[in-house]
Design a protein around this motif. Structure first.
Motif, PDB file in Angstrom:
ATOM      1  N   SER A 166       0.026   1.600  -1.047  1.00  0.00           N
ATOM      2  CA  SER A 166      -1.214   2.346  -0.848  1.00  0.00           C
ATOM      3  C   SER A 166      -1.534   2.493   0.633  1.00  0.00           C
ATOM      4  CB  SER A 166      -2.374   1.654  -1.578  1.00  0.00           C
ATOM      5  OG  SER A 166      -2.631   0.393  -0.993  1.00  0.00           O
ATOM      6  N   ASN A 177       0.730   2.672   3.001  1.00  0.00           N
ATOM      7  CA  ASN A 177       1.689   3.639   3.499  1.00  0.00           C
ATOM      8  C   ASN A 177       1.258   5.061   3.128  1.00  0.00           C
ATOM      9  OD1 ASN A 177       3.939   4.448   4.845  1.00  0.00           O
ATOM     10  ND2 ASN A 177       5.374   3.862   3.260  1.00  0.00           N
ATOM     11  N   GLY A 178       0.736   5.231   1.925  1.00  0.00           N
ATOM     12  CA  GLY A 178       0.260   6.544   1.491  1.00  0.00           C
ATOM     13  C   GLY A 178      -0.929   7.008   2.306  1.00  0.00           C
ATOM     14  N   LYS A 179      -1.837   6.065   2.608  1.00  0.00           N
ATOM     15  CA  LYS A 179      -3.006   6.411   3.423  1.00  0.00           C
ATOM     16  C   LYS A 179      -2.585   6.810   4.827  1.00  0.00           C
ATOM     17  CE  LYS A 179      -6.250   3.409   1.012  1.00  0.00           C
ATOM     18  NZ  LYS A 179      -7.081   2.207   1.110  1.00  0.00           N
ATOM     19  N   LYS A 231       0.244   8.181   5.687  1.00  0.00           N
ATOM     20  CA  LYS A 231       0.848   9.510   5.621  1.00  0.00           C
ATOM     21  C   LYS A 231      -0.218  10.597   5.579  1.00  0.00           C
ATOM     22  CE  LYS A 231       5.203   8.297   3.406  1.00  0.00           C
ATOM     23  NZ  LYS A 231       6.027   8.430   2.200  1.00  0.00           N
TER      24      LYS A 231
END
Length: 88
Positions: A14, A16-18, A20
């Protein structure tokens, strides 16, 4: 034990997604403003009569770009030589 590892993995995913998403927003916002040319350059170099001045500005930009590339190349070569000598 396994649930703890799974929860840690989901937290990393999560984050890493934020990151990105934040990077994408940052890139979009700042790439829009970098497409413009400054008003002074456009006024000074606009038109067909100023081709010599435009070429001079372009040459100046190239000269300014050479120094950082040379520094990176020299530092890279020095690191390469140090690693090569260390492996012997």
């Amino acid at each position: 034990m396994f649930t703890k590892v799974r929860s840690q993995k989901s937290e990393v995913g999560s984050k890493n997604g934020k990151m990105k998403i934040m990077f994408s927003i940052f890139y979009i916002l700042f790439s829009v403003t970098t497409n413009a040319q400054c008003a002074m350059c456009r006024a000074a170099l606009g038109g067909d009569a100023n081709t010599a001045q435009a070429e001079a500005v372009n040459d100046g930009i190239v000269y300014l770009m050479v120094v950082p590339y040379l520094l990176v190349a020299i530092i890279g070569y020095m690191i390469y030589r140090m690693k090569k000598n260390k492996s012997k």
